[in-house]
Design a protein around this motif. Structure first.
Motif, short mmCIF file in Angstrom:
data_model
loop_
_atom_site.label_atom_id
_atom_site.label_comp_id
_atom_site.label_asym_id
_atom_site.label_seq_id
_atom_site.Cartn_x
_atom_site.Cartn_y
_atom_site.Cartn_z
N VAL A 170 64.68 37.54 36.62
CA VAL A 170 64.57 38.35 37.83
C VAL A 170 63.10 38.66 38.08
O VAL A 170 62.28 38.63 37.16
CB VAL A 170 65.38 39.66 37.72
CG1 VAL A 170 66.85 39.36 37.54
CG2 VAL A 170 64.87 40.52 36.56
N LYS A 171 62.78 38.98 39.32
CA LYS A 171 61.40 39.30 39.68
C LYS A 171 61.32 40.75 40.12
O LYS A 171 62.08 41.20 40.98
CB LYS A 171 60.91 38.37 40.79
CG LYS A 171 59.43 38.48 41.07
CD LYS A 171 58.98 37.43 42.07
CE LYS A 171 57.47 37.52 42.30
NZ LYS A 171 57.00 36.53 43.30
N ILE A 172 60.41 41.48 39.52
CA ILE A 172 60.15 42.88 39.90
C ILE A 172 58.68 42.96 40.27
O ILE A 172 57.81 42.84 39.43
CB ILE A 172 60.48 43.84 38.76
CG1 ILE A 172 61.99 43.83 38.48
CG2 ILE A 172 60.03 45.25 39.10
CD1 ILE A 172 62.42 44.75 37.39
N GLY A 173 58.41 43.16 41.56
CA GLY A 173 57.03 43.14 42.03
C GLY A 173 56.45 41.75 41.81
O GLY A 173 57.00 40.74 42.25
N GLU A 174 55.34 41.70 41.10
CA GLU A 174 54.70 40.42 40.81
C GLU A 174 55.09 39.87 39.44
O GLU A 174 54.65 38.79 39.07
CB GLU A 174 53.17 40.59 40.87
CG GLU A 174 52.63 40.97 42.25
CD GLU A 174 52.97 39.91 43.29
OE1 GLU A 174 52.80 38.71 43.00
OE2 GLU A 174 53.43 40.29 44.39
N GLU A 175 55.90 40.61 38.70
CA GLU A 175 56.23 40.20 37.34
C GLU A 175 57.64 39.64 37.23
O GLU A 175 58.59 40.20 37.81
CB GLU A 175 56.07 41.37 36.36
CG GLU A 175 56.32 40.96 34.93
CD GLU A 175 55.89 42.02 33.93
OE1 GLU A 175 55.91 41.73 32.72
OE2 GLU A 175 55.53 43.12 34.36
N LYS A 176 57.77 38.55 36.51
CA LYS A 176 59.08 37.97 36.23
C LYS A 176 59.57 38.49 34.88
O LYS A 176 58.82 38.54 33.92
CB LYS A 176 59.01 36.44 36.20
CG LYS A 176 58.86 35.81 37.56
CD LYS A 176 58.88 34.29 37.44
CE LYS A 176 58.76 33.64 38.82
NZ LYS A 176 58.75 32.16 38.72
N LEU A 177 60.84 38.87 34.84
CA LEU A 177 61.44 39.36 33.61
C LEU A 177 62.52 38.38 33.15
O LEU A 177 63.33 37.92 33.95
CB LEU A 177 62.06 40.74 33.81
CG LEU A 177 61.12 41.87 34.24
CD1 LEU A 177 61.91 43.17 34.37
CD2 LEU A 177 59.98 42.04 33.26
N ASP A 178 62.50 38.09 31.88
CA ASP A 178 63.49 37.22 31.26
C ASP A 178 64.56 38.11 30.65
O ASP A 178 64.27 38.91 29.77
CB ASP A 178 62.80 36.37 30.18
CG ASP A 178 63.64 35.18 29.78
OD1 ASP A 178 64.81 35.13 30.18
OD2 ASP A 178 63.13 34.32 29.05
N LEU A 179 65.79 38.02 31.16
CA LEU A 179 66.87 38.86 30.67
C LEU A 179 67.77 38.05 29.74
O LEU A 179 68.22 36.97 30.10
CB LEU A 179 67.71 39.39 31.84
CG LEU A 179 66.96 40.12 32.97
CD1 LEU A 179 67.95 40.58 34.02
CD2 LEU A 179 66.15 41.29 32.43
N ARG A 180 68.00 38.57 28.54
CA ARG A 180 68.95 37.96 27.61
C ARG A 180 70.19 38.83 27.59
O ARG A 180 70.12 40.00 27.19
CB ARG A 180 68.34 37.86 26.21
CG ARG A 180 67.05 37.06 26.18
CD ARG A 180 67.27 35.63 26.70
NE ARG A 180 66.03 34.95 26.93
CZ ARG A 180 65.36 34.28 26.01
NH1 ARG A 180 65.83 34.22 24.79
NH2 ARG A 180 64.24 33.66 26.32
N ILE A 181 71.31 38.28 28.00
CA ILE A 181 72.54 39.04 28.15
C ILE A 181 73.51 38.70 27.03
O ILE A 181 73.77 37.53 26.75
CB ILE A 181 73.21 38.77 29.52
CG1 ILE A 181 72.37 39.37 30.65
CG2 ILE A 181 74.61 39.38 29.59
CD1 ILE A 181 71.38 38.47 31.27
N SER A 182 74.03 39.74 26.38
CA SER A 182 75.05 39.56 25.35
C SER A 182 76.25 40.42 25.72
O SER A 182 76.11 41.62 25.99
CB SER A 182 74.51 39.98 23.97
OG SER A 182 75.53 39.86 22.99
N ILE A 183 77.44 39.79 25.74
CA ILE A 183 78.66 40.49 26.13
C ILE A 183 79.69 40.33 25.02
O ILE A 183 79.94 39.22 24.55
CB ILE A 183 79.22 39.94 27.46
CG1 ILE A 183 78.19 40.17 28.58
CG2 ILE A 183 80.55 40.58 27.81
CD1 ILE A 183 78.60 39.61 29.93
N ILE A 184 80.27 41.46 24.59
CA ILE A 184 81.29 41.40 23.55
C ILE A 184 82.51 42.21 23.99
O ILE A 184 82.38 43.22 24.69
CB ILE A 184 80.78 41.94 22.19
CG1 ILE A 184 80.30 43.40 22.33
CG2 ILE A 184 79.70 41.07 21.61
CD1 ILE A 184 79.98 44.07 21.01
N PRO A 185 83.72 41.77 23.62
CA PRO A 185 84.92 42.54 23.98
C PRO A 185 85.05 43.78 23.10
O PRO A 185 84.86 43.71 21.89
CB PRO A 185 86.06 41.54 23.69
CG PRO A 185 85.51 40.60 22.68
CD PRO A 185 84.03 40.51 22.93
#
Length: 575
Positions: free
Chosen positions: A258-273
């Protein structure tokens, strides 16, 4: 008659007539407010504008940090209204509602009409108003109110989706512009608060959102009824990270940028039941890291030692410590320091946390049999000079790493041990012979992260117990680590943060690493060959000048950058 704001600004020397003319011309074209134009063009600061505007209107200018906001006043204005007009209610005073805003024109008539009674206005910075709205109404409160206000059918859909988890309903909601906005607001607030992780946790009758800031979890202020949006929020995050929104029984891992202002952020998503739904953790990684050895927190001597050891032509350098102690960041920084066009660097990781230019990075996939050991075998056929293995977990990986070092490669990796000396025992417990360790390992580096005292609320602490002062002095004296010149035991000054808005009232802002660098020299090799216990190896290293984690922490306490309690929290006491 009121003097025009532009003339007042010129008279005060805050803007020039040319700047005012340019602002007026832009106002004619865009219809924007003159003050907003002047601030946007950096002709003057918002604070200078509001102070002048305060004189023109006769409305006091205030700093919201000086106010204790009354919750009764908050309840008098809905979140949607507060966000639309950028106004924060502060308190009731003589049947008048005291409110703060950054631009009051027309607002007060609307407020009087809405509330049915009079108001007392104050002027405040736009950023402070927005922060106060977030703090007291909860992140995304106006979005939640907006969706729930659409229709009773929308609320019914949310209740149905929460109870029976209908996929078609949830998918439609997840793509709704308001839900997209709500998730974006959560991500933005986490980024602005310097969070490294977002935890979204469902329970029987509520949903928690927590941010990990400087290694500690804090509850995010969320509006009422947000639990209705839990399925839609989770599905939106799955869509962002290209995960299966239908699958809820198995853990899933994904990634999004995702991009916030001029900076790109790398999101690592972990989902558990979990029992009441799927728990979500989002790791926030900046796409571009500023990697510098000087900024890691090393003292002058350890910095020289580390720079020397990472430039060895071959051997193994092992960074040890628990999960979340910053080992990967140290490894990346070392690679960034030594990379050049003359050498080839390959990493094998789980997962690849930061993208680095001019370095080949590989992600392991255990589910298809592509492990650290298998990857290491294949890497060696690609003629690397330097290899980073994310973690040595088993005998096979350890043996391959050692064989690679013995054949002329420089290997970086990590181990989970409590201190540097414990690395030798960990390798032996994996089944590695002592002579292979002495022939290949160049250094064990243990590290921990300590929180730094917030510079905005830092103050001297005169209430440190005498036994802590005594312990610091004794630890340093026993281990040949003198106090800085001119400082006596009684003269050690201690500091702490009293807590302010900048540090979320914790007294800490940011983290630094403390290090324990054990160089495998002749004496250490002899001890390893004799299979000496870690204590003997540690004592020999200290005699050769190694500073333990506790001593490195005490040094930062004396420098005034952290507290004794923080050092004791993350390090073991010296024998």
């Amino acid at each position: 008659m009121l003097i025009k704001i532009g003339q007042m600004l010129i008279k005060k020397g805050l803007i020039t007539p040319e700047q005012l003319e340019a602002g007026i011309e832009q106002q004619r074209k865009t219809g924007q407010l003159l003050g907003a134009i002047l601030i946007k063009n950096n002709f003057l600061s918002e604070e200078d504008f509001l102070k002048t505007f305060s004189e023109q209107l006769g409305i006091p200018y205030v700093r919201l940090k000086d106010f204790s906001i009354d919750l009764t006043a908050i309840k008098s204005i809905p979140a949607k209204f507060a966000w639309h007009y950028k106004v924060i209610p502060l308190k009731f005073e003589n049947d008048k509602l005291v409110v703060a805003t950054s631009y009051p024109l027309k607002l007060f008539d609307d407020l009087r009409l809405f509330l049915g009674h009079d108001i007392k206005p104050l002027l405040a910075l736009k950023k402070e108003v927005e922060e106060a709205i977030n703090e007291y109404y909860g992140i995304g409160a106006e979005t939640v109110e907006g969706i729930l206000a659409k229709s009773s059918t929308q609320l019914k859909d949310l209740e149905v989706s929460k109870a029976s988890a209908k996929i078609d309903d949830i998918e439609k909601l997840a793509e709704d512009a308001s839900v997209v906005k709500l998730v974006n607001q959560i991500l933005l607030e986490a980024y602005q608060k310097r969070a490294t992780d977002i935890h979204i946790e469902p329970f029987q009758d509520k949903m928690n959102i927590r941010y990990r800031i400087d290694g500690v979890l804090y509850n995010a202020n969320v509006p009422e009824n947000i639990e209705y949006f839990y399925p839609a929020i989770t599905s939106r995050i799955k869509i962002m990270s290209k995960l299966n929104i239908v699958e809820r029984r198995l853990p899933q891992d994904g990634r999004a940028i995702v991009k916030i202002g001029e900076e790109k952020l790398d999101l690592r998503i972990s989902i558990i039941p979990t029992r009441y739904g799927e728990g979500v953790v989002i790791r926030i990684l900046p796409s571009n890291m500023l990697l510098s050895l000087e900024k890691l927190g090393l003292n002058t001597e350890d910095l020289k030692t580390l720079k020397k050891v990472i430039k060895k032509p071959h051997g193994i350098i092992l960074v040890t410590g628990p999960t979340g102690s910053g080992k990967t960041t140290t490894l990346y920084t070392c690679l960034n320091e030594i990379k050049s066009t003359e050498n080839k660097i390959i990493t094998i990781e789980d997962p690849v946390e930061y993208e680095m230019e001019d370095i080949s990075q590989i992600q392991i996939l255990p589910e298809i049999g592509f492990t650290f050991a298998q990857g290491l075998r294949n890497i060696l056929r690609h003629d690397p000079d330097i290899i980073m293995v994310g973690e040595i977990r088993d005998f096979e990986t350890a043996e391959l790493a050692i064989r690679s070092a013995l054949t002329g490669h420089l290997i970086f990796s990590t181990l989970h041990t409590n201190d540097a000396a414990g690395g030798t025992v960990r390798l032996m417990n994996m089944g590695i012979e002592s002579y292979l360790i002495t022939s290949s390992v160049e250094a064990f580096i243990a590290q921990r992260l300590v929180r730094l005292i917030c510079q905005q609320c830092k103050e001297q602490d005169a209430n440190i117990p005498a036994d802590i002062r005594e312990m610091i002095f004794n630890d340093m004296s026993k281990n040949n680590m003198p106090l800085p010149a001119g400082i006596t035991k009684e003269g050690i000054r201690f500091y702490r943060g009293k807590g302010c808005k900048a540090c979320n009232f914790t007294g800490f802002k940011g983290r630094n690493a403390i290090y324990e660098i054990l160089i495998v020299d002749k004496n250490i090799r002899e001890l390893i060959l004799k299979k000496a216990p870690p204590e003997a190896i540690r004592d020999s290293a200290i005699a050769s000048g190694m500073k333990t984690l506790r001593l490195a922490g005490w040094q930062k306490v004396i420098e005034g950058v952290t507290t004794p309690e923080e050092v004791m929290r993350v390090t073991q006491a010296l024998d």
